[in-house]
Structures are given as structure tokens and as C-alpha cells.
Enzyme design. Structure first.
Site, mmCIF file in Angstrom:
data_model
loop_
_atom_site.group_PDB
_atom_site.id
_atom_site.type_symbol
_atom_site.label_atom_id
_atom_site.label_comp_id
_atom_site.label_asym_id
_atom_site.label_seq_id
_atom_site.Cartn_x
_atom_site.Cartn_y
_atom_site.Cartn_z
ATOM 1 N N LYS A 310 1.021 -1.190 0.097
ATOM 2 C CA LYS A 310 -0.053 -0.057 -0.023
ATOM 3 C C LYS A 310 0.937 1.195 0.036
ATOM 4 O O LYS A 310 1.937 1.306 0.657
ATOM 5 C CB LYS A 310 -1.030 0.074 1.212
ATOM 6 C CG LYS A 310 -2.019 -1.046 1.273
ATOM 7 C CD LYS A 310 -3.207 -0.769 0.146
ATOM 8 C CE LYS A 310 -3.949 0.446 0.494
ATOM 9 N NZ LYS A 310 -4.921 0.395 1.714
ATOM 10 N N GLU A 316 -1.108 2.769 6.501
ATOM 11 C CA GLU A 316 -1.977 2.098 5.236
ATOM 12 C C GLU A 316 -1.430 0.503 5.257
ATOM 13 O O GLU A 316 -2.439 -0.144 4.489
ATOM 14 C CB GLU A 316 -1.876 2.781 3.918
ATOM 15 C CG GLU A 316 -2.406 4.253 4.131
ATOM 16 C CD GLU A 316 -4.059 4.440 4.413
ATOM 17 O OE1 GLU A 316 -4.506 3.436 3.790
ATOM 18 O OE2 GLU A 316 -4.259 5.436 4.693
#
Length: 334
Positions: A310, A316
Site C-alpha cells: 500500500k 496504510e
């Protein structure tokens, strides 16, 4: 999950903070599902993923694109499926009825053993891409009808910054005209609005005024009072702002939470303890609904696996309930 997100929810976080006080429809089968992202290395095979869902009593999955191998593994699994039209495909389906028919044929009709619940036309589309949402929904609905397929609702997934106002929750109103067009269409088809709700990003956007416990569904001195309703957690306040926006748009449209989660590492407030607390409390809570809509709220936890590929903030990469080797990041019960 579109990136970056923290800035996009800051205004909403500040709006909620301004009223912090210190001191219609039920979709069946109701469930809590888990989003399946694939931006990671060494992820399990699709068959192993399906088995992991089953062994943890997870009864619904969100797919962010129509992955053929995953669809084959889900066929006959009895796992409910929310499937996205990939963002880059939405424009084609919006402008081509045959394109929508082919999409339905390849990814829906070819898998009669899958319990498809919803099709999401993109995820958090912004800017010029939003003009494609309504025509794509219409074309997909027409394609489903032409194929004789019933019971699959077509919608789109949005984030909270589609609201111009959210404080107090009852003042919720949509910011842009396209959203009024979207929800007006959903009101005629019976489809829910899919909403991605992240108290985590609201919290990191305004740590001064948002109490961590309030964001984690934990006992807190913070309460949001709105008329005769009292909010003891940020999630409910955020969701009810969406409910209010739908009422203010004069439509009766249910809400499905298409993403919500908390990172276990990588940034402020991101820890295994906080992620476990938030996600377990979320799972335990949503069956009760919200103060303005005390009915079960179908919800999809983000996400099944930590995804090391990501982009964006380090957090994230750490929203997963499981590591790629299928070991749990922390214990969780569905």
C-alpha cells in the site's frame, strides 16, 4: 481505501469537535464482513483465503475488483459478496450498455454459486469521475434486469467528506449536486448508500479535541448531544450525519458501512491494542445500530490482511486482521 485520507476528514473532525461536551431498512442477512485487499506480498491463495473467512465465521467479503481466481474460490462458499467495479472501469460502463452487459456476464453470471449482495460503482470516486456514477449504476441495473438477475443492489462507496455539514449529526447535508443525484437514484432502486467511516482519521486530524476513548467505543467523558440524542462514540455520530444527509435529501435510503477499521502500527494512535479494541468494539456494536437508527448496521471491517505494498502513510500497510502467513495480528471474534 483512497489515499491520502487524513486531510479529507479533517474538516469533519473539526466539526464534530465543535460540539464535544466534556463531562429504516434492515438488510438481510445482516452481518459483519471483512474487506479483502490484495496489495501485499505472499498473500495466501484464494482457496486459503476463503477457508480463513470460514474458519473465523466471517460471512461476507468485499472485493475491490473482480479477481477471477478469487471469484472461483468463492463460488459455492455461501459467503456474501460486495464486489467493486474497479475505478478505472467505471467510465466505460457509464458510456456503454454493452460494456455493462459484458461486465455482468463475466463477473456475475459466470458464478451462479456466489451470493452477490452489492455491486459498488468505484470506491471513493472524486472530481470528474463522479459524473460517471449515476449512468454506470443505471447501465448495470439494466444489464442485471436483462440477464434476469434479481436481488443484487448497485451503489457506490463514498467517504465522509461527501458531507458539507456534519455537526451536529442531525445537520448532515451533502456537499455536491452529484450526491443528490446518486441518492435519488438509490431511493428508486432500494439500494443502500455504501459509506467508508474511519474514526481513526478523524482522531489523528484533531487529537486536541477528540478523545481517543471516544473514537475507540471506550468509556469517555466526551459526549455529543444532538437534540434528544446522546452520542458516546465517534462512529455513531459520523454515521448518523450520513443518515441526516439522506433525510435532508428527502430520500429513504439505507446505509451499509463498506469500510471501517483501525491500524495496528505505523503512526499516531496506531497500535495492536487500539486496533483490537476498535475492531472488536465495532463488531460488537453495529448490531445495535446508531442513536437515530437503532437497527442492525451491515458493516465491512477493513481489512483482512496487512498489505505491505500500500502507498501513502505507513499506517496504510497495517490495517489487517491477519498477516500474510494467516497468523492473526491480534485475537478477534466475529
Amino acid at each position: 481505501m483512497a489515499l491520502p485520507r487524513a486531510a479529507s476528514v479533517l474538516a469533519a473532525a473539526l466539526a464534530f469537535a465543535s460540539i464535544l461536551i466534556t463531562g429504516n431498512d434492515i438488510y438481510e442477512p445482516w452481518s459483519v464482513g471483512v474487506c479483502y485487499g490484495m496489495n501485499g506480498d505472499r498473500l495466501p491463495s484464494p482457496a486459503e483465503v476463503v477457508q480463513l473467512y470460514k474458519s473465523n465465521s466471517i460471512t461476507a467479503i468485499r472485493l475491490y475488483k473482480p479477481d477471477v481466481q478469487m471469484l472461483r474460490a468463492l463460488n459455492g462458499s455461501n459467503i456474501g459478496v460486495l464486489i467493486d467495479v474497479a475505478d478505472e472501469t467505471v467510465a466505460r460502463l457509464a458510456t456503454s450498455v454493452p460494456g455493462a452487459q459484458l461486465w455482468v456476464r463475466f463477473y456475475i453470471q459466470h458464478y451462479p454459486g456466489i451470493s452477490f449482495r452489492y455491486i459498488s460503482v468505484g470506491n471513493e470516486l472524486t472530481g470528474a469521475a463522479t459524473q460517471n456514477i449515476v449512468p454506470a449504476i443505471k447501465n448495470l441495473n439494466a444489464a442485471l434486469d436483462a440477464a434476469g438477475i434479481k436481488g443484487i443492489k448497485v451503489s457506490t462507496a463514498v467517504r465522509l467528506d461527501v458531507l458539507a455539514s456534519s455537526s451536529p449529526p442531525s445537520s448532515g447535508v451533502f456537499k455536491d449536486g452529484y450526491m443528490n443525484q446518486v441518492v435519488a437514484l438509490l431511493g428508486t432502486t432500494g439500494a443502500p448508500l455504501l459509506v467508508n467511516v474511519y474514526p481513526y482519521f478523524a482522531y489523528i486530524g484533531d487529537q486536541k479535541d477528540i478523545d481517543l476513548n471516544f473514537a475507540l467505543f471506550q468509556p469517555s467523558s466526551t459526549v455529543v448531544r444532538d437534540g434528544g440524542l446522546s452520542y458516546t462514540n465517534l462512529f455513531d455520530a459520523m454515521v448518523d450525519a450520513v443518515h441526516a444527509a439522506l433525510r435532508n435529501a428527502n430520500v429513504q435510503v439505507p446505509v451499509v458501512i463498506s469500510e471501517s477499521g483501525w491500524p495496528s502500527a505505523g503512526g499516531v494512535g496506531a497500535s495492536v491494542a487500539n486496533a483490537q479494541t476498535y475492531n472488536q468494539n465495532l463488531i460488537n456494536h453495529v448490531g445495535k445500530g446508531t442513536p437515530s437508527r437503532p437497527q442492525p448496521l451491515e458493516t465491512y471491517v477493513f481489512a483482512m490482511f496487512n498489505e505491505n505494498r500500500k502507498t501513502g502513510a505507513e499506517t496504510e500497510k497495517h490495517f489487517g486482521l491477519f498477516n500474510p502467513d494467516k497468523s492473526p495480528v491480534y485475537p478477534i471474534r466475529f
